[in-house]
Design a protein around this motif. Structure first.
Motif, PDB file in Angstrom:
ATOM      1  N   GLN A  21       1.024  -2.960   8.852  1.00  0.00           N
ATOM      2  CA  GLN A  21       0.980  -1.516   8.636  1.00  0.00           C
ATOM      3  C   GLN A  21       2.099  -0.909   9.469  1.00  0.00           C
ATOM      4  OE1 GLN A  21      -1.286   0.640   6.930  1.00  0.00           O
ATOM      5  NE2 GLN A  21      -1.927  -1.233   5.897  1.00  0.00           N
ATOM      6  N   GLU A  43       0.854  -1.194   0.000  1.00  0.00           N
ATOM      7  CA  GLU A  43       0.000   0.000   0.000  1.00  0.00           C
ATOM      8  C   GLU A  43       0.881   1.231   0.000  1.00  0.00           C
ATOM      9  OE1 GLU A  43      -2.824   0.139   3.211  1.00  0.00           O
ATOM     10  OE2 GLU A  43      -3.179  -2.017   3.079  1.00  0.00           O
ATOM     11  N   THR A  64       4.158   2.702  10.654  1.00  0.00           N
ATOM     12  CA  THR A  64       4.146   4.166  10.746  1.00  0.00           C
ATOM     13  C   THR A  64       5.564   4.681  10.515  1.00  0.00           C
ATOM     14  OG1 THR A  64       2.309   4.123  12.314  1.00  0.00           O
ATOM     15  CG2 THR A  64       3.656   6.118  12.272  1.00  0.00           C
ATOM     16  N   LYS A  66      -1.237   9.358   8.271  1.00  0.00           N
ATOM     17  CA  LYS A  66      -1.852   8.608   9.363  1.00  0.00           C
ATOM     18  C   LYS A  66      -2.900   9.502  10.013  1.00  0.00           C
ATOM     19  CE  LYS A  66      -0.950   5.981  13.511  1.00  0.00           C
ATOM     20  NZ  LYS A  66       0.071   5.307  14.315  1.00  0.00           N
ATOM     21  N   THR A 112       1.401   6.176   7.128  1.00  0.00           N
ATOM     22  CA  THR A 112       1.307   4.731   7.279  1.00  0.00           C
ATOM     23  C   THR A 112       1.545   4.101   5.914  1.00  0.00           C
ATOM     24  OG1 THR A 112      -1.084   4.702   6.921  1.00  0.00           O
ATOM     25  CG2 THR A 112      -0.316   4.785   9.201  1.00  0.00           C
ATOM     26  N   VAL A 113       2.088   2.903   5.944  1.00  0.00           N
ATOM     27  CA  VAL A 113       2.382   2.182   4.716  1.00  0.00           C
ATOM     28  C   VAL A 113       2.105   0.706   4.970  1.00  0.00           C
ATOM     29  CG1 VAL A 113       4.825   1.958   5.309  1.00  0.00           C
ATOM     30  CG2 VAL A 113       4.123   1.796   2.942  1.00  0.00           C
ATOM     31  N   GLY A 114       1.567   0.033   3.974  1.00  0.00           N
ATOM     32  CA  GLY A 114       1.330  -1.397   4.074  1.00  0.00           C
ATOM     33  C   GLY A 114       2.453  -2.161   3.396  1.00  0.00           C
TER      34      GLY A 114
END
Length: 116
Positions: free
Chosen positions: A58, A17, A60, A22, A43-45
């Motif tokens: 996920q 993602e 941060t 966030k 945030t990143v997946g």
């Protein structure tokens, strides 16, 4: 609260993602900020693959730590990756989980295959 450092040296980490701000409060749309620096958080997946097991997580990351030009599916690195267990009571129900945080999100590489 206990912080657990995660060794990523043998892991493959793939972006699932794209980085997004966030959100601290979904009702107001307030963006989360780092408690110490005041910097905006993203945030990143990712899928974290290590020793034949994979997990979707996920993570941060501070806004300034996100490298430009990242594409979904690309290998990435997460320097300074930590895990922090948490628990809370929400609407009378106990909730718990693990929050992940890294100091940066950068382009990575696929690990080299071991010689046979």
């Amino acid at each position: 609260m206990r912080v657990i450092r995660i060794d990523t040296s043998s892991a493959t980490i793939l972006l699932t993602e794209a980085p997004a701000p966030k959100v601290r409060d979904r009702q107001t749309g307030e963006i989360a900020k780092d408690a110490i620096t005041g910097e905006g958080l993203m945030t990143v997946g990712v899928v974290f693959i290590d020793e034949g097991e994979s997990s979707l997580i996920q993570v941060t990351v501070p806004e300034s730590g996100v490298t430009d030009g990242l594409t979904v599916g690309a290998p990435v690195s997460l320097p300074g990756l930590i895990a922090r267990p948490w628990e809370s009571v929400f609407n009378g129900q106990q909730r718990h989980g693990i929050a992940y945080r890294a100091s940066a999100l950068a382009l990575g590489a696929f690990p080299l295959a071991e010689a046979v």
